[in-house]
Design a protein around this motif. Structure first.
Motif, PDB file in Angstrom:
ATOM      1  N   ALA A 185     164.442  76.763  40.692  1.00  9.68           N
ATOM      2  CA  ALA A 185     163.679  77.621  39.790  1.00  9.68           C
ATOM      3  C   ALA A 185     162.279  77.045  39.622  1.00  9.68           C
ATOM      4  N   LEU A 186     161.310  77.915  39.443  1.00  7.51           N
ATOM      5  CA  LEU A 186     159.949  77.460  39.182  1.00  7.51           C
ATOM      6  C   LEU A 186     159.852  76.951  37.745  1.00  7.51           C
ATOM      7  N   PRO A 187     159.135  75.858  37.534  1.00  8.16           N
ATOM      8  CA  PRO A 187     158.954  75.394  36.162  1.00  8.16           C
ATOM      9  C   PRO A 187     158.041  76.339  35.384  1.00  8.16           C
ATOM     10  N   ASP A 188     158.233  76.392  34.078  1.00  7.04           N
ATOM     11  CA  ASP A 188     157.364  77.187  33.215  1.00  7.04           C
ATOM     12  C   ASP A 188     156.599  76.245  32.290  1.00  7.04           C
ATOM     13  N   GLU A 189     155.974  76.788  31.258  1.00  6.95           N
ATOM     14  CA  GLU A 189     155.150  75.947  30.392  1.00  6.95           C
ATOM     15  C   GLU A 189     155.968  74.948  29.560  1.00  6.95           C
ATOM     16  N   HIS A 190     157.285  75.123  29.486  1.00  9.94           N
ATOM     17  CA  HIS A 190     158.130  74.222  28.707  1.00  9.94           C
ATOM     18  C   HIS A 190     158.959  73.267  29.568  1.00  9.94           C
ATOM     19  N   HIS A 191     158.909  73.443  30.893  1.00  8.33           N
ATOM     20  CA  HIS A 191     159.733  72.639  31.804  1.00  8.33           C
ATOM     21  C   HIS A 191     158.909  72.099  32.963  1.00  8.33           C
ATOM     22  N   ARG A 192     159.433  71.088  33.611  1.00 12.44           N
ATOM     23  CA  ARG A 192     158.817  70.546  34.825  1.00 12.44           C
ATOM     24  C   ARG A 192     159.922  70.029  35.730  1.00 12.44           C
ATOM     25  N   TRP A 193     159.574  69.819  37.001  1.00 15.31           N
ATOM     26  CA  TRP A 193     160.543  69.262  37.935  1.00 15.31           C
ATOM     27  C   TRP A 193     160.636  67.762  37.767  1.00 15.31           C
ATOM     28  N   ARG A 194     161.813  67.243  38.054  1.00 19.28           N
ATOM     29  CA  ARG A 194     162.034  65.797  38.091  1.00 19.28           C
ATOM     30  C   ARG A 194     163.031  65.513  39.200  1.00 19.28           C
ATOM     31  N   CYS A 195     162.746  64.489  39.989  1.00 17.55           N
ATOM     32  CA  CYS A 195     163.686  64.064  41.024  1.00 17.55           C
ATOM     33  C   CYS A 195     164.702  63.133  40.378  1.00 17.55           C
ATOM     34  N   GLY A 196     165.956  63.504  40.463  1.00 13.62           N
ATOM     35  CA  GLY A 196     167.023  62.676  39.919  1.00 13.62           C
ATOM     36  C   GLY A 196     167.278  61.427  40.748  1.00 13.62           C
ATOM     37  N   GLY A 197     166.746  61.391  41.964  1.00 14.11           N
ATOM     38  CA  GLY A 197     166.942  60.238  42.828  1.00 14.11           C
ATOM     39  C   GLY A 197     166.012  59.086  42.497  1.00 14.11           C
ATOM     40  N   CYS A 198     164.721  59.389  42.293  1.00 11.89           N
ATOM     41  CA  CYS A 198     163.753  58.308  42.080  1.00 11.89           C
ATOM     42  C   CYS A 198     162.952  58.456  40.786  1.00 11.89           C
ATOM     43  N   GLY A 199     163.100  59.576  40.078  1.00  6.59           N
ATOM     44  CA  GLY A 199     162.385  59.777  38.824  1.00  6.59           C
ATOM     45  C   GLY A 199     161.015  60.417  38.955  1.00  6.59           C
ATOM     46  N   ASN A 200     160.599  60.770  40.177  1.00  8.42           N
ATOM     47  CA  ASN A 200     159.298  61.381  40.416  1.00  8.42           C
ATOM     48  C   ASN A 200     159.120  62.632  39.561  1.00  8.42           C
ATOM     49  N   LEU A 201     157.930  62.739  38.948  1.00  5.88           N
ATOM     50  CA  LEU A 201     157.576  63.914  38.155  1.00  5.88           C
ATOM     51  C   LEU A 201     156.341  64.637  38.686  1.00  5.88           C
ATOM     52  N   ARG A 239     154.966  64.726  42.439  1.00  7.93           N
ATOM     53  CA  ARG A 239     154.687  65.052  43.843  1.00  7.93           C
ATOM     54  C   ARG A 239     155.899  65.717  44.500  1.00  7.93           C
ATOM     55  N   PHE A 240     155.711  66.986  44.898  1.00 10.82           N
ATOM     56  CA  PHE A 240     156.796  67.743  45.517  1.00 10.82           C
ATOM     57  C   PHE A 240     156.246  68.621  46.634  1.00 10.82           C
ATOM     58  N   ASP A 241     157.015  68.780  47.699  1.00 13.11           N
ATOM     59  CA  ASP A 241     156.718  69.758  48.744  1.00 13.11           C
ATOM     60  C   ASP A 241     157.527  71.005  48.394  1.00 13.11           C
ATOM     61  N   VAL A 242     156.848  72.125  48.252  1.00  8.52           N
ATOM     62  CA  VAL A 242     157.487  73.369  47.826  1.00  8.52           C
ATOM     63  C   VAL A 242     157.329  74.412  48.932  1.00  8.52           C
ATOM     64  N   THR A 243     158.449  74.953  49.376  1.00 12.49           N
ATOM     65  CA  THR A 243     158.446  76.042  50.343  1.00 12.49           C
ATOM     66  C   THR A 243     158.888  77.291  49.605  1.00 12.49           C
ATOM     67  N   ARG A 244     158.031  78.322  49.621  1.00  8.95           N
ATOM     68  CA  ARG A 244     158.375  79.546  48.917  1.00  8.95           C
ATOM     69  C   ARG A 244     157.950  80.771  49.717  1.00  8.95           C
ATOM     70  N   THR A 245     158.623  81.870  49.454  1.00  9.62           N
ATOM     71  CA  THR A 245     158.353  83.145  50.100  1.00  9.62           C
ATOM     72  C   THR A 245     157.919  84.121  49.022  1.00  9.62           C
ATOM     73  N   CYS A 304     161.212  66.048  47.162  1.00  9.44           N
ATOM     74  CA  CYS A 304     160.464  64.968  46.533  1.00  9.44           C
ATOM     75  C   CYS A 304     159.583  64.284  47.573  1.00  9.44           C
ATOM     76  N   ARG A 305     158.310  64.123  47.270  1.00 10.93           N
ATOM     77  CA  ARG A 305     157.386  63.454  48.178  1.00 10.93           C
ATOM     78  C   ARG A 305     157.630  61.955  48.225  1.00 10.93           C
ATOM     79  N   TRP A 306     158.208  61.384  47.189  1.00  9.95           N
ATOM     80  CA  TRP A 306     158.415  59.935  47.132  1.00  9.95           C
ATOM     81  C   TRP A 306     159.645  59.491  47.920  1.00  9.95           C
ATOM     82  N   CYS A 307     160.778  60.147  47.693  1.00 12.94           N
ATOM     83  CA  CYS A 307     162.013  59.674  48.338  1.00 12.94           C
ATOM     84  C   CYS A 307     162.562  60.636  49.380  1.00 12.94           C
ATOM     85  N   GLY A 308     162.007  61.865  49.478  1.00  7.48           N
ATOM     86  CA  GLY A 308     162.427  62.808  50.497  1.00  7.48           C
ATOM     87  C   GLY A 308     163.665  63.615  50.172  1.00  7.48           C
ATOM     88  N   ARG A 309     164.198  63.466  48.976  1.00  5.23           N
ATOM     89  CA  ARG A 309     165.415  64.211  48.628  1.00  5.23           C
ATOM     90  C   ARG A 309     165.080  65.620  48.170  1.00  5.23           C
TER      91      ARG A 309
END
Length: 82
Positions: free
Chosen positions: A4-20, A22-28, A60-65
């Motif tokens: 899901a895309l984050p909104d003004e109240h949420h953000r992405w987080r990588c559960g593997g390394c904690g990155n908040l 840097r992300f590679d996003v592929t969308r259509t 995740c750009r940091w750990c690749g997950r």
């Protein structure tokens, strides 16, 4: 699994390394656009409306997950950094 895309109240987080940050996003996207052509045949897009958008993957750009990306509350993240 699409994320899901984050909104003004949420953000992405990588559960593997904690990155908040840097992300590679592929969308259509499916859009409807109004194109205005001049007499020479050149065009300008005067308006664009997104009809549908699907996030295919977030990596995740940091750990690749891509299997550990989730939405977290921005206030939850802010509380954890103070």
């Amino acid at each position: 699994m699409p994320a899901a895309l984050p909104d003004e109240h949420h953000r992405w987080r990588c559960g593997g390394c904690g990155n908040l940050t840097r992300f590679d996003v592929t969308r259509t996207r499916r859009t409807t656009e109004f194109w205005h052509f001049d007499l020479a045949g050149d065009h300008q897009v005067e308006s664009s409306e997104t009809d549908r958008e699907v996030v295919e993957s977030v990596t995740c750009r940091w750990c690749g997950r891509s299997d550990a990306i989730g939405l977290v509350s921005r206030t939850e993240v802010d509380a954890g950094t103070t």
